[in-house]
Design a protein around this motif. Structure first.
Motif, PDB file in Angstrom:
ATOM      1  N   SER A 172      16.295  -8.096   5.705  1.00 53.01           N
ATOM      2  CA  SER A 172      16.689  -7.494   6.984  1.00 53.01           C
ATOM      3  C   SER A 172      15.476  -6.969   7.751  1.00 53.01           C
ATOM      4  N   ASN A 173      14.435  -6.523   7.059  1.00 52.07           N
ATOM      5  CA  ASN A 173      13.226  -6.059   7.737  1.00 52.07           C
ATOM      6  C   ASN A 173      12.529  -7.215   8.450  1.00 52.07           C
ATOM      7  N   TYR A 174      12.436  -8.359   7.782  1.00 54.30           N
ATOM      8  CA  TYR A 174      11.809  -9.523   8.407  1.00 54.30           C
ATOM      9  C   TYR A 174      12.614 -10.012   9.599  1.00 54.30           C
ATOM     10  N   LEU A 175      13.927  -9.984   9.469  1.00 55.28           N
ATOM     11  CA  LEU A 175      14.771 -10.399  10.589  1.00 55.28           C
ATOM     12  C   LEU A 175      14.622  -9.442  11.773  1.00 55.28           C
ATOM     13  N   GLY A 176      14.484  -8.168  11.486  1.00 58.54           N
ATOM     14  CA  GLY A 176      14.270  -7.186  12.552  1.00 58.54           C
ATOM     15  C   GLY A 176      12.956  -7.422  13.275  1.00 58.54           C
ATOM     16  N   TRP A 177      11.884  -7.707  12.520  1.00 59.16           N
ATOM     17  CA  TRP A 177      10.591  -8.003  13.149  1.00 59.16           C
ATOM     18  C   TRP A 177      10.653  -9.290  13.955  1.00 59.16           C
ATOM     19  N   LEU A 178      11.363 -10.284  13.446  1.00 57.11           N
ATOM     20  CA  LEU A 178      11.505 -11.546  14.168  1.00 57.11           C
ATOM     21  C   LEU A 178      12.244 -11.322  15.489  1.00 57.11           C
ATOM     22  N   LEU A 179      13.332 -10.583  15.434  1.00 57.98           N
ATOM     23  CA  LEU A 179      14.114 -10.304  16.640  1.00 57.98           C
ATOM     24  C   LEU A 179      13.298  -9.498  17.653  1.00 57.98           C
ATOM     25  N   SER A 180      12.617  -8.460  17.195  1.00 52.10           N
ATOM     26  CA  SER A 180      11.826  -7.647  18.130  1.00 52.10           C
ATOM     27  C   SER A 180      10.650  -8.445  18.688  1.00 52.10           C
ATOM     28  N   GLY A 181      10.064  -9.344  17.898  1.00 50.92           N
ATOM     29  CA  GLY A 181       8.983 -10.202  18.389  1.00 50.92           C
ATOM     30  C   GLY A 181       9.467 -11.179  19.445  1.00 50.92           C
ATOM     31  N   ILE A 182      10.642 -11.746  19.223  1.00 55.84           N
ATOM     32  CA  ILE A 182      11.218 -12.675  20.207  1.00 55.84           C
ATOM     33  C   ILE A 182      11.526 -11.938  21.504  1.00 55.84           C
ATOM     34  N   LEU A 183      12.098 -10.746  21.389  1.00 60.29           N
ATOM     35  CA  LEU A 183      12.422  -9.956  22.573  1.00 60.29           C
ATOM     36  C   LEU A 183      11.156  -9.555  23.341  1.00 60.29           C
ATOM     37  N   ALA A 184      10.145  -9.089  22.641  1.00 58.20           N
ATOM     38  CA  ALA A 184       8.895  -8.691  23.295  1.00 58.20           C
ATOM     39  C   ALA A 184       8.227  -9.887  23.970  1.00 58.20           C
ATOM     40  N   THR A 185       8.231 -11.033  23.308  1.00 61.43           N
ATOM     41  CA  THR A 185       7.643 -12.237  23.890  1.00 61.43           C
ATOM     42  C   THR A 185       8.401 -12.654  25.144  1.00 61.43           C
ATOM     43  N   ALA A 186       9.729 -12.612  25.083  1.00 62.01           N
ATOM     44  CA  ALA A 186      10.535 -12.991  26.246  1.00 62.01           C
ATOM     45  C   ALA A 186      10.255 -12.060  27.426  1.00 62.01           C
ATOM     46  N   LEU A 187      10.145 -10.750  27.147  1.00 65.10           N
ATOM     47  CA  LEU A 187       9.848  -9.793  28.218  1.00 65.10           C
ATOM     48  C   LEU A 187       8.458 -10.030  28.808  1.00 65.10           C
ATOM     49  N   LEU A 188       7.476 -10.277  27.957  1.00 68.52           N
ATOM     50  CA  LEU A 188       6.126 -10.534  28.449  1.00 68.52           C
ATOM     51  C   LEU A 188       6.058 -11.824  29.262  1.00 68.52           C
TER      52      LEU A 188
ATOM     53  N   LEU B 105       0.814  -1.210   0.000  1.00 66.12           N
ATOM     54  CA  LEU B 105       0.000   0.000   0.000  1.00 66.12           C
ATOM     55  C   LEU B 105       0.852   1.267   0.000  1.00 66.12           C
ATOM     56  N   GLY B 106       2.179   1.096   0.066  1.00 60.54           N
ATOM     57  CA  GLY B 106       3.084   2.236   0.030  1.00 60.54           C
ATOM     58  C   GLY B 106       3.360   2.865   1.383  1.00 60.54           C
ATOM     59  N   PHE B 107       2.972   2.192   2.470  1.00 57.48           N
ATOM     60  CA  PHE B 107       3.252   2.731   3.804  1.00 57.48           C
ATOM     61  C   PHE B 107       4.758   2.753   4.068  1.00 57.48           C
ATOM     62  N   TRP B 108       5.463   1.754   3.554  1.00 59.93           N
ATOM     63  CA  TRP B 108       6.905   1.661   3.709  1.00 59.93           C
ATOM     64  C   TRP B 108       7.507   1.400   2.338  1.00 59.93           C
ATOM     65  N   VAL B 109       8.628   2.047   2.084  1.00 55.47           N
ATOM     66  CA  VAL B 109       9.320   1.870   0.806  1.00 55.47           C
ATOM     67  C   VAL B 109      10.808   1.758   1.090  1.00 55.47           C
ATOM     68  N   TRP B 110      11.450   0.798   0.470  1.00 58.11           N
ATOM     69  CA  TRP B 110      12.885   0.613   0.602  1.00 58.11           C
ATOM     70  C   TRP B 110      13.523   0.893  -0.756  1.00 58.11           C
ATOM     71  N   PRO B 111      14.506   1.793  -0.790  1.00 64.11           N
ATOM     72  CA  PRO B 111      15.123   2.151  -2.070  1.00 64.11           C
ATOM     73  C   PRO B 111      15.702   0.940  -2.811  1.00 64.11           C
ATOM     74  N   GLY B 112      16.286   0.011  -2.065  1.00 64.86           N
ATOM     75  CA  GLY B 112      16.876  -1.165  -2.704  1.00 64.86           C
ATOM     76  C   GLY B 112      15.870  -2.267  -2.979  1.00 64.86           C
ATOM     77  N   GLY B 113      14.667  -2.128  -2.431  1.00 62.35           N
ATOM     78  CA  GLY B 113      13.643  -3.152  -2.627  1.00 62.35           C
ATOM     79  C   GLY B 113      13.998  -4.451  -1.920  1.00 62.35           C
ATOM     80  N   GLY B 114      13.311  -5.480  -2.302  1.00 60.61           N
ATOM     81  CA  GLY B 114      13.533  -6.797  -1.731  1.00 60.61           C
ATOM     82  C   GLY B 114      12.783  -7.840  -2.536  1.00 60.61           C
ATOM     83  N   ALA B 115      13.074  -9.099  -2.255  1.00 60.05           N
ATOM     84  CA  ALA B 115      12.517 -10.188  -3.052  1.00 60.05           C
ATOM     85  C   ALA B 115      11.044 -10.451  -2.765  1.00 60.05           C
ATOM     86  N   TYR B 116      10.561 -10.107  -1.595  1.00 61.42           N
ATOM     87  CA  TYR B 116       9.192 -10.435  -1.216  1.00 61.42           C
ATOM     88  C   TYR B 116       8.403  -9.150  -1.052  1.00 61.42           C
ATOM     89  N   TYR B 117       7.572  -8.811  -2.031  1.00 66.23           N
ATOM     90  CA  TYR B 117       6.761  -7.596  -2.040  1.00 66.23           C
ATOM     91  C   TYR B 117       7.606  -6.334  -1.844  1.00 66.23           C
TER      92      TYR B 117
END
Length: 96
Positions: free
Chosen positions: A21-37, A4-16
Motif C-alpha cells: 500500500s505504501n508503494y501504491l500511495g507513492w505511485l498515485l501521488s507521483g502520477i498526480l504530481a506529474t499530471a499537475l506539473l 535505516l529505520g526512518f519509517w516502520v510499519w507494524p505489519g511489515g511488508g514483503a519488500y524491505y
C-alpha cells in the motif's frame, strides 16, 4: 529509508518491510504530481540543466543510503538511474 529505520510499519511488508500500500500511495501521488506539473507548466523535450542537477544530487544521496544499508536491489537501481542522469546531463552540456 525504511532500512535505516526512518519509517516502520507494524505489519511489515514483503519488500524491505514496506507494505504494498505504501508503494501504491507513492505511485498515485507521483502520477498526480506529474499530471499537475504537465498541466501547469511549460515543458519541452530538453530538460533544464538545473532540474537534472537536482535529480542527480537526490539520486546520489538515496543510492548511497541504500548501499550503506546493504539494500542491494535499490542501490543497483540507483546506480543505473544515476548513470542515465549523468549521461543525459553530459548530452545537454555537449549540445551547447
Amino acid at each position: 529509508a525504511a532500512a535505516l529505520g526512518f519509517w516502520v510499519w507494524p505489519g511489515g511488508g514483503a519488500y524491505y518491510g514496506v507494505p504494498l500500500s505504501n508503494y501504491l500511495g507513492w505511485l498515485l501521488s507521483g502520477i498526480l504530481a506529474t499530471a499537475l506539473l504537465l498541466a501547469a507548466g511549460r515543458w519541452s523535450k530538453v530538460p533544464r540543466p538545473g532540474l537534472l542537477d537536482s535529480a542527480i544530487i537526490a539520486t546520489s544521496f538515496w543510492t548511497g543510503a541504500a548501499a550503506l544499508s546493504t539494500a542491494t536491489v535499490p542501490a543497483l537501481l540507483g546506480v543505473l538511474l544515476f548513470a542515465f542522469l549523468l549521461g543525459r546531463r553530459s548530452q545537454l552540456r555537449a549540445a551547447k
